[in-house]
Design a protein around this motif. Sequence first.
Motif, PDB file in Angstrom:
ATOM      1  N   VAL A 161       0.842  -1.201   0.000  1.00 46.38           N
ATOM      2  CA  VAL A 161       0.000   0.000   0.000  1.00 46.38           C
ATOM      3  C   VAL A 161       0.873   1.245   0.000  1.00 46.38           C
ATOM      4  O   VAL A 161       0.629   2.204  -0.746  1.00 46.38           O
ATOM      5  N   LEU A 162       1.901   1.223   0.827  1.00 45.06           N
ATOM      6  CA  LEU A 162       2.810   2.365   0.918  1.00 45.06           C
ATOM      7  C   LEU A 162       3.489   2.625  -0.422  1.00 45.06           C
ATOM      8  O   LEU A 162       3.552   3.771  -0.890  1.00 45.06           O
ATOM      9  N   ALA A 163       3.976   1.571  -1.061  1.00 45.63           N
ATOM     10  CA  ALA A 163       4.655   1.726  -2.349  1.00 45.63           C
ATOM     11  C   ALA A 163       3.704   2.269  -3.413  1.00 45.63           C
ATOM     12  O   ALA A 163       4.087   3.117  -4.233  1.00 45.63           O
ATOM     13  N   THR A 164       2.457   1.809  -3.397  1.00 51.28           N
ATOM     14  CA  THR A 164       1.468   2.284  -4.374  1.00 51.28           C
ATOM     15  C   THR A 164       1.210   3.777  -4.214  1.00 51.28           C
ATOM     16  O   THR A 164       1.173   4.529  -5.198  1.00 51.28           O
ATOM     17  N   ILE A 165       1.044   4.220  -2.977  1.00 60.33           N
ATOM     18  CA  ILE A 165       0.771   5.645  -2.740  1.00 60.33           C
ATOM     19  C   ILE A 165       2.000   6.485  -3.071  1.00 60.33           C
ATOM     20  O   ILE A 165       1.881   7.593  -3.608  1.00 60.33           O
ATOM     21  N   TRP A 166       3.175   5.977  -2.775  1.00 58.63           N
ATOM     22  CA  TRP A 166       4.390   6.704  -3.144  1.00 58.63           C
ATOM     23  C   TRP A 166       4.478   6.891  -4.657  1.00 58.63           C
ATOM     24  O   TRP A 166       4.890   7.949  -5.137  1.00 58.63           O
ATOM     25  N   LEU A 167       4.085   5.870  -5.408  1.00 59.19           N
ATOM     26  CA  LEU A 167       4.079   5.985  -6.870  1.00 59.19           C
ATOM     27  C   LEU A 167       3.067   7.040  -7.327  1.00 59.19           C
ATOM     28  O   LEU A 167       3.323   7.790  -8.276  1.00 59.19           O
ATOM     29  N   LEU A 168       1.925   7.105  -6.648  1.00 56.44           N
ATOM     30  CA  LEU A 168       0.923   8.123  -6.980  1.00 56.44           C
ATOM     31  C   LEU A 168       1.459   9.526  -6.695  1.00 56.44           C
ATOM     32  O   LEU A 168       1.207  10.465  -7.461  1.00 56.44           O
ATOM     33  N   LEU A 169       2.195   9.675  -5.611  1.00 56.34           N
ATOM     34  CA  LEU A 169       2.800  10.973  -5.296  1.00 56.34           C
ATOM     35  C   LEU A 169       3.798  11.376  -6.374  1.00 56.34           C
ATOM     36  O   LEU A 169       3.836  12.532  -6.807  1.00 56.34           O
TER      37      LEU A 169
END
Length: 209
Positions: A108-116
């Motif tokens: 989840v963290l990696a996915t949101i970081w990619l969105l950022l």
Amino acid sequence: MKWYERLLVALIALSALAMWLPWVWHRAAALVLTGLDLHEFIRFMGEVRTGQVRASALPLCAPLLVQALTLAGIAGCSHWTVYGKGTALALAAWLVAVIYPPLEQPKVLATIWLLLLAAFVAMVFIHPAACFRVALLAIAGLAASVPPLVQFLVLLPALDRLYGRPVTVGVGFYLEAAAGLGCLVVGLAAGAVCRPGRHFSAAAAIRQG
């Protein structure tokens, strides 16, 4: 950035800050709940686990997620130095990690970081006009404040029963409400004075060769 853009950014930051302040106040320090505490606390509430009260931790994460996205977007369309942009992105990444610890929810963290990162890159190329930025910031401010406020009000009766008496609503809730109201007022006021105009777009510059 115009003054009203800076004010909207400050209000979104205030919305995030409210999550570190008490939302449930009690004379006993162990029974005080901050906004971030609520994010974890509701998972163990009996009425939530049995489905008697419909609640989710996600709305309580909204202020920090929106703040992270705002930082990434501003870094992308600003004229900050490389160090300034890097600091903003690092702070955005940290805000997300506060909600989703790397060791517990790495995907989840990696996915949101990619969105950022995607938001940062998009703003670099789009570089929206001031009026559009105001609209985005005002919407972001409301998206940061409204979900946790509504979720808390839904949880309030269950919290009263859990504490055995009506709980004292803490300053964090009121600060969150003030930030949301401020974003609405400033957004409407800025929309009244903002005038669409020409703006530089990196994408347009590339097309022009």
